[in-house]
Design a protein around this motif. Structure first.
Motif, PDB file in Angstrom:
ATOM      1  N   TRP A 192       0.832  -1.203   0.000  1.00  0.00           N
ATOM      2  CA  TRP A 192       0.000   0.000   0.000  1.00  0.00           C
ATOM      3  C   TRP A 192       0.869   1.258   0.000  1.00  0.00           C
ATOM      4  CZ3 TRP A 192      -5.369   0.542  -0.120  1.00  0.00           C
ATOM      5  CH2 TRP A 192      -5.860   1.822   0.138  1.00  0.00           C
ATOM      6  N   LEU A 199      -1.541  -7.057  -4.355  1.00  0.00           N
ATOM      7  CA  LEU A 199      -2.945  -6.777  -4.088  1.00  0.00           C
ATOM      8  C   LEU A 199      -3.130  -5.470  -3.324  1.00  0.00           C
ATOM      9  CD1 LEU A 199      -4.119 -10.381  -3.128  1.00  0.00           C
ATOM     10  CD2 LEU A 199      -4.501  -9.182  -5.277  1.00  0.00           C
ATOM     11  N   SER A 203      -5.233  -2.238  -4.715  1.00  0.00           N
ATOM     12  CA  SER A 203      -6.312  -1.622  -3.957  1.00  0.00           C
ATOM     13  C   SER A 203      -6.108  -0.114  -3.848  1.00  0.00           C
ATOM     14  CB  SER A 203      -6.398  -2.256  -2.566  1.00  0.00           C
ATOM     15  OG  SER A 203      -7.424  -1.665  -1.801  1.00  0.00           O
ATOM     16  N   ARG A 204      -4.878   0.313  -3.581  1.00  0.00           N
ATOM     17  CA  ARG A 204      -4.587   1.751  -3.494  1.00  0.00           C
ATOM     18  C   ARG A 204      -4.793   2.426  -4.845  1.00  0.00           C
ATOM     19  NH1 ARG A 204      -0.017   4.671  -4.499  1.00  0.00           N
ATOM     20  NH2 ARG A 204       1.229   2.774  -4.744  1.00  0.00           N
ATOM     21  N   VAL A 215     -11.533  -1.320  -5.030  1.00  0.00           N
ATOM     22  CA  VAL A 215     -10.751  -1.287  -3.790  1.00  0.00           C
ATOM     23  C   VAL A 215     -11.001  -2.545  -2.972  1.00  0.00           C
ATOM     24  CG1 VAL A 215     -10.454  -0.103  -1.577  1.00  0.00           C
ATOM     25  CG2 VAL A 215     -10.645   1.228  -3.690  1.00  0.00           C
ATOM     26  N   PHE A 216     -12.266  -2.964  -2.910  1.00  0.00           N
ATOM     27  CA  PHE A 216     -12.629  -4.119  -2.083  1.00  0.00           C
ATOM     28  C   PHE A 216     -12.261  -5.450  -2.728  1.00  0.00           C
ATOM     29  CE2 PHE A 216     -15.163  -1.087   0.250  1.00  0.00           C
ATOM     30  CZ  PHE A 216     -15.208  -1.610   1.534  1.00  0.00           C
ATOM     31  N   PRO A 218      -9.474  -6.714  -4.294  1.00  0.00           N
ATOM     32  CA  PRO A 218      -8.246  -7.348  -3.809  1.00  0.00           C
ATOM     33  C   PRO A 218      -8.274  -7.617  -2.307  1.00  0.00           C
ATOM     34  CG  PRO A 218      -7.862  -5.048  -4.340  1.00  0.00           C
ATOM     35  CD  PRO A 218      -9.214  -5.383  -4.862  1.00  0.00           C
ATOM     36  N   ILE A 219      -9.065  -6.834  -1.561  1.00  0.00           N
ATOM     37  CA  ILE A 219      -9.193  -7.089  -0.119  1.00  0.00           C
ATOM     38  C   ILE A 219      -9.863  -8.433   0.124  1.00  0.00           C
ATOM     39  CG2 ILE A 219     -10.307  -6.299   2.011  1.00  0.00           C
ATOM     40  CD1 ILE A 219      -9.891  -3.438   1.050  1.00  0.00           C
TER      41      ILE A 219
END
Length: 247
Positions: A192, A199, A203-204, A215-216, A218-219
């Motif tokens: 990040w 991942l 997301s960033r 954003v969600f 890869p989380i």
């Protein structure tokens, strides 16, 4: 299945409430719905699974291996020597008071966008539970059993493998279960703050594009990765500690 029935029901209720709330809010770039996240995950499956997941997985594996070697060796060394324990144990504790997220940019300056900056972050987060739990496990060995073996002429090496190591294994696996989940967090933090793949980085990047579902997505993969690693450690524990399961 029955064992996790209540947990699955609770997760379903949370996701259902999230879906309804997200649809009512109507701003998917801020709060995407679970269905929207799954759709976006499917759309990004190739770039996530082929490009970014391997990069994150490499950071996790290398970081965990280094933490295992460093943590187990240090715990055995501290167990064998009071001088080493008095010198290193306070440092091990103090290392966890430093916010790793504040150190991550420094590692980016030192290592650039290479894998090693993220690996260092992962090691700093994961070595502590492995070291402390293994050390406590070694110290929990039955002293009376050790005395019996000593009177029978057992060497220090034999006592270690027959008494201290079996005593430490349950504690070691408890620490490893914590470490594997933290390794996912460490890799994501490192990516990040400074990376060109992974991942966490993806997301960033999606955040800068106001893509809430992106954003969600890869989380979700990071969460699944942590769960899979936890299950694998549990299976390894059962395989290597059959004597405990039989009892």
């Amino acid at each position: 299945m029955k064992r996790y029935g209540l947990s699955l029901l609770l997760v379903f209720i949370i996701l259902f409430g999230w879906e309804i709330g997200a649809r009512q809010y109507g701003k998917p770039f801020i709060i995407p719905s679970p269905v929207g996240v799954l759709v976006r995950l499917w759309e990004l499956r190739d770039v996530l699974l082929l490009n970014h997941l391997p990069a994150t997985l490499a950071v996790i594996i290398v970081g965990l291996l280094l933490s295992l070697v460093f943590g187990v060796c240090l715990s055995i060394w501290m167990h064998d020597s009071d001088i080493v324990r008095k010198a290193f144990f306070p440092i091990v504790i103090a290392s966890q008071t430093i916010p790793v997220i504040a150190l991550a940019p420094i590692f980016v300056l030192w290592f650039g966008y290479s894998i090693w900056g993220k690996v260092v972050v992962t090691v700093l987060i994961t070595f502590f539970p492995i070291t402390v739990n293994t050390f406590d496990g070694l110290r929990s060995a039955d002293p009376h059993l050790k005395e019996v073996l000593q009177t029978m002429g057992a060497s220090k090496r034999q006592i270690f493998f027959k008494v201290e190591l079996p005593s430490a294994l349950p504690h070691f696996y408890s620490g490893l279960k914590v470490a594997v989940t933290l390794s996912v967090i460490g890799a994501a933090i490192g990516e990040w703050l400074g990376a060109d793949s992974g991942l966490g980085y993806f997301s960033r990047r999606m955040m800068t594009q106001f893509d809430g579902a992106g954003v969600f997505a890869p989380i979700v993969l990071l969460s699944l990765l942590g769960i899979i690693l936890f299950i694998l450690v549990g299976l390894l524990e059962k395989m290597t500690m059959k004597w405990r399961n039989e009892n």
